[in-house]
Design a protein around this motif. Structure first.
Motif, short mmCIF file in Angstrom:
data_model
loop_
_atom_site.label_atom_id
_atom_site.label_comp_id
_atom_site.label_asym_id
_atom_site.label_seq_id
_atom_site.Cartn_x
_atom_site.Cartn_y
_atom_site.Cartn_z
N VAL A 42 0.81 -1.18 0.08
CA VAL A 42 0.05 -0.03 0.05
C VAL A 42 0.97 1.13 -0.11
O VAL A 42 1.99 1.27 0.69
CB VAL A 42 -0.87 -0.17 1.30
CG1 VAL A 42 -1.66 1.21 1.48
CG2 VAL A 42 -1.91 -1.12 1.15
N GLY A 83 -11.38 3.47 -3.88
CA GLY A 83 -11.14 2.68 -2.67
C GLY A 83 -10.07 1.80 -2.76
O GLY A 83 -9.38 1.56 -1.82
N VAL A 84 -9.37 1.65 -4.02
CA VAL A 84 -8.31 0.63 -4.08
C VAL A 84 -7.02 1.62 -4.48
O VAL A 84 -5.83 1.37 -3.93
CB VAL A 84 -8.57 -0.56 -5.19
CG1 VAL A 84 -7.14 -1.22 -5.44
CG2 VAL A 84 -9.66 -1.25 -4.76
N VAL A 97 -4.07 2.49 -2.59
CA VAL A 97 -4.45 2.63 -0.97
C VAL A 97 -4.85 1.44 -0.14
O VAL A 97 -5.18 1.85 1.08
CB VAL A 97 -5.30 4.19 -0.97
CG1 VAL A 97 -4.48 5.08 -1.36
CG2 VAL A 97 -6.55 3.70 -1.93
N ARG A 98 -5.21 0.31 -0.98
CA ARG A 98 -5.53 -0.60 -0.12
C ARG A 98 -5.06 -2.06 -0.71
O ARG A 98 -4.84 -1.90 -1.99
CB ARG A 98 -7.11 -0.73 -0.33
CG ARG A 98 -8.04 -1.83 0.49
CD ARG A 98 -9.34 -1.88 0.37
NE ARG A 98 -9.46 -2.47 -0.96
CZ ARG A 98 -10.64 -2.57 -1.62
NH1 ARG A 98 -11.55 -1.83 -1.33
NH2 ARG A 98 -10.74 -3.36 -2.70
N SER A 99 -4.76 -2.88 0.09
CA SER A 99 -4.00 -4.34 -0.37
C SER A 99 -5.15 -4.70 -1.37
O SER A 99 -6.26 -4.67 -1.38
CB SER A 99 -3.91 -5.12 0.74
OG SER A 99 -2.89 -4.57 1.53
#
Length: 117
Positions: A42, A83-84, A97-99
């Motif tokens: 991330v 969100g990703v 920003v997200r695994s």
């Protein structure tokens, strides 16, 4: 209608503002794709339009307009990437920003979704 006739004057200033004449463009000579696998940490820069911050993919975006009309803003196109990935709208740096889990998500960033102010 009155006597003596009334008159008045006013000073009017008209400002002629520039228009956004040119469309921003992306150097597409090296457009490619990148695989974001589960091991990428991330915060990794995936795509960068800022030469001082390299990413897995690096591009240049330009706008021939000058001043505020030449300012380019970057956005993520499509809800599957929200969100990703996150993008700095001023620099065009797209970060993870997200695994990601390859079994649960298929995500793409629409690189062509740049807009001008």
């Amino acid at each position: 209608n009155g006597s003596p006739p009334l008159s008045g004057s006013a000073r009017v200033e008209i400002a002629i503002l520039p228009i956004n004449e040119f469309t921003p463009s992306i150097d597409t000579s090296s457009l490619t794709s990148v695989t974001v696998n589960e091991s990428i940490p991330v915060g990794t820069v995936i795509i960068s339009f800022d030469p001082s911050t390299p990413g897995l993919l690096n591009y240049m975006a330009t706008d021939a307009d000058s001043g505020p009309d030449g300012r380019i803003f970057f956005f993520i196109g499509g809800t599957s990437a929200e969100g990703v990935f996150a993008v700095d709208q001023d620099t065009g740096i797209y970060r993870l920003v997200r695994s990601v889990d390859a079994d649960n998500v298929t995500t793409a960033i629409a690189i062509t979704s740049i807009q001008v102010a």
